[in-house]
Design a protein around this motif. Sequence first.
Motif, mmCIF file in Angstrom:
data_model
loop_
_atom_site.group_PDB
_atom_site.id
_atom_site.type_symbol
_atom_site.label_atom_id
_atom_site.label_comp_id
_atom_site.label_asym_id
_atom_site.label_seq_id
_atom_site.Cartn_x
_atom_site.Cartn_y
_atom_site.Cartn_z
ATOM 1 N N ASP A 180 7.655 43.471 48.790
ATOM 2 C CA ASP A 180 7.766 43.822 50.259
ATOM 3 C C ASP A 180 9.242 43.148 50.561
ATOM 4 O O ASP A 180 9.787 43.539 51.171
ATOM 5 C CB ASP A 180 6.959 43.576 50.885
ATOM 6 C CG ASP A 180 6.901 43.893 52.368
ATOM 7 O OD1 ASP A 180 7.010 44.923 52.540
ATOM 8 O OD2 ASP A 180 6.963 42.968 53.318
ATOM 9 N N PHE A 181 9.532 41.879 49.976
ATOM 10 C CA PHE A 181 10.576 41.059 50.401
ATOM 11 C C PHE A 181 11.855 41.539 49.664
ATOM 12 O O PHE A 181 12.765 41.428 50.435
ATOM 13 C CB PHE A 181 10.048 39.532 49.971
ATOM 14 C CG PHE A 181 11.208 38.676 50.402
ATOM 15 C CD1 PHE A 181 11.332 38.324 51.653
ATOM 16 C CD2 PHE A 181 12.466 38.202 49.810
ATOM 17 C CE1 PHE A 181 12.231 37.270 52.319
ATOM 18 C CE2 PHE A 181 13.497 37.398 50.124
ATOM 19 C CZ PHE A 181 13.314 36.979 51.539
ATOM 20 N N LEU A 182 11.793 42.017 48.602
ATOM 21 C CA LEU A 182 13.073 42.154 47.898
ATOM 22 C C LEU A 182 13.360 43.812 48.093
ATOM 23 O O LEU A 182 12.940 44.712 47.453
ATOM 24 C CB LEU A 182 12.924 42.006 46.402
ATOM 25 C CG LEU A 182 14.195 41.921 45.703
ATOM 26 C CD1 LEU A 182 15.035 40.820 46.317
ATOM 27 C CD2 LEU A 182 14.137 41.906 44.304
ATOM 28 N N GLY A 183 14.127 44.062 49.277
ATOM 29 C CA GLY A 183 14.039 45.596 49.796
ATOM 30 C C GLY A 183 12.977 46.170 50.561
ATOM 31 O O GLY A 183 11.878 45.360 50.837
ATOM 32 N N VAL A 184 13.227 47.421 50.691
ATOM 33 C CA VAL A 184 12.121 48.136 51.258
ATOM 34 C C VAL A 184 11.077 48.745 50.436
ATOM 35 O O VAL A 184 11.465 49.552 49.599
ATOM 36 C CB VAL A 184 12.883 49.291 52.167
ATOM 37 C CG1 VAL A 184 11.662 50.055 53.037
ATOM 38 C CG2 VAL A 184 13.649 48.479 53.512
ATOM 39 N N SER A 185 9.793 48.647 50.638
ATOM 40 C CA SER A 185 8.696 49.094 49.593
ATOM 41 C C SER A 185 7.911 49.848 50.767
ATOM 42 O O SER A 185 7.393 49.568 51.711
ATOM 43 C CB SER A 185 8.134 47.859 48.961
ATOM 44 O OG SER A 185 8.766 47.422 48.165
ATOM 45 N N ASN A 186 7.464 51.004 49.859
ATOM 46 C CA ASN A 186 6.178 51.681 50.734
ATOM 47 C C ASN A 186 4.965 50.967 49.961
ATOM 48 O O ASN A 186 4.828 51.327 48.538
ATOM 49 C CB ASN A 186 6.541 53.143 50.391
ATOM 50 C CG ASN A 186 7.500 53.728 51.054
ATOM 51 O OD1 ASN A 186 7.451 53.745 52.234
ATOM 52 N ND2 ASN A 186 8.706 54.470 50.143
ATOM 53 N N LEU A 187 3.916 50.343 50.653
ATOM 54 C CA LEU A 187 2.827 49.866 49.855
ATOM 55 C C LEU A 187 1.550 50.572 50.514
ATOM 56 O O LEU A 187 1.448 50.812 51.813
ATOM 57 C CB LEU A 187 2.727 48.546 50.577
ATOM 58 C CG LEU A 187 3.732 47.557 49.688
ATOM 59 C CD1 LEU A 187 3.719 46.015 50.687
ATOM 60 C CD2 LEU A 187 3.553 47.454 48.282
ATOM 61 N N MET A 188 0.846 51.140 49.631
ATOM 62 C CA MET A 188 -0.308 52.096 49.960
ATOM 63 C C MET A 188 -1.501 51.312 49.521
ATOM 64 O O MET A 188 -1.417 51.162 48.221
ATOM 65 C CB MET A 188 -0.209 53.709 49.576
ATOM 66 C CG MET A 188 1.135 54.018 50.051
ATOM 67 S SD MET A 188 1.365 55.739 49.268
ATOM 68 C CE MET A 188 2.321 54.923 47.624
ATOM 69 N N GLU A 189 -2.706 51.197 50.199
ATOM 70 C CA GLU A 189 -3.742 50.656 49.567
ATOM 71 C C GLU A 189 -4.512 51.807 48.831
ATOM 72 O O GLU A 189 -4.636 52.891 49.416
ATOM 73 C CB GLU A 189 -4.716 50.369 50.800
ATOM 74 C CG GLU A 189 -4.279 49.067 51.517
ATOM 75 C CD GLU A 189 -5.346 48.618 52.463
ATOM 76 O OE1 GLU A 189 -6.445 49.156 52.617
ATOM 77 O OE2 GLU A 189 -5.095 47.457 53.225
ATOM 78 N N VAL A 190 -5.060 51.357 47.873
ATOM 79 C CA VAL A 190 -5.517 52.337 46.638
ATOM 80 C C VAL A 190 -6.728 51.891 46.084
ATOM 81 O O VAL A 190 -6.702 50.510 46.077
ATOM 82 C CB VAL A 190 -4.463 53.000 45.587
ATOM 83 C CG1 VAL A 190 -3.300 53.874 46.483
ATOM 84 C CG2 VAL A 190 -3.932 51.811 44.890
#
Length: 377
Positions: free
Chosen positions: A233-243
Amino acid sequence: MAGGRVELVSLTKRFAEVAVDSIDLVVSSGEFFSLLGPSGCGKTTTLRMIAGFEQPTSGRILLDDVDVSGIPPHKRNVNTVFQSYALFPFLTARDNVAFGLRNRRTDKQEIERRVNEALDLVKLRAFAKRRPGQLSGGQQQRVALARALVLKPAVLLLDEPLGALDAKLRRSLKVELKALQEQVGITFLYVTHDQEEALTMSDRLAVMRDGRIVQLGVAREVYEEPADTYVADFLGVSNLMEVDVISRGPGSSCRVQLGESVLEADHGGADVPDHAHAVIRPERVRVEEFGSAGPNRVPAMVERLVYLGSATQVFLRLAPGAELQMLVQNDGDHGQLTQGTPVHAFLAPDALRVLAGGGQVADPGLPAAEQEPVTAG
């Protein structure tokens, strides 16, 4: 130029709290190395200890295998460029560059030769007689660099040196700074919270959090293979999805459940808990017509679009409720997406990584330009 190897051995600094927590690090001679992290992570304190402006609580600082932990700043073969540049306003650019040499009582002819070389290096010979107030921000930054380089340090320490400049100038100068480092061959140790700067210039970088290094590697490796959700998340833009991890395959591959969709992920599943995060970068997300068949396709709707010039940032709302960002290059090859269009999002297995949590993450609903760095420490 030979030399310039920096080694930190269990380096620790305590104030009211622990600012730097037992860091071990080796920076090779001639390397452009960056310490990256949000405010309060310990990166600037680490730099100040290497410079000699702060004394370690414990641990050692080795410069070319010599312990300099107890040596005062002016006796270390390092020099520092600060964000504020710290130029003398009443001296010309030439006299600012020559200041350190004169303090060392260097021969006048030698001063003249080395100052001219340094000004030529930063392409400022024509501005040598101007005072800082008569120079632009970028020119002042170059004077500060020349003043540091003219002393021929083994290591140049740079503390957010582009932080006071506007975005366009920062983009051009970071390319120049990397080229300059390659030309002079000096070890550069660079501190920044700007992810793009670190990715653009660094041979290697270390991401810091709460006084510790959480991941170390070359820029591509850290960006594409983050150790946890904090780094992703800190290094660039990330899509984070709970799985939920439902099965593990060979190597680090796994199958995860996202709402009613089952996704294959090629990376990261071997060592993460059953409840984890799947991450994919915006540039790896693809959209297809609604109803497209095949694995790793999730029903979605185009929620909004942000025009960025060379690209368009597309916000998708997945059927399970998660929001994804996608980056579409404006090259004329893509069909026109509009708000409210139903689509299928294709999340390629080789682009999908499953990670353990690493702390607070940024709000995925904000455009990339508005994302705030994660605060740590």
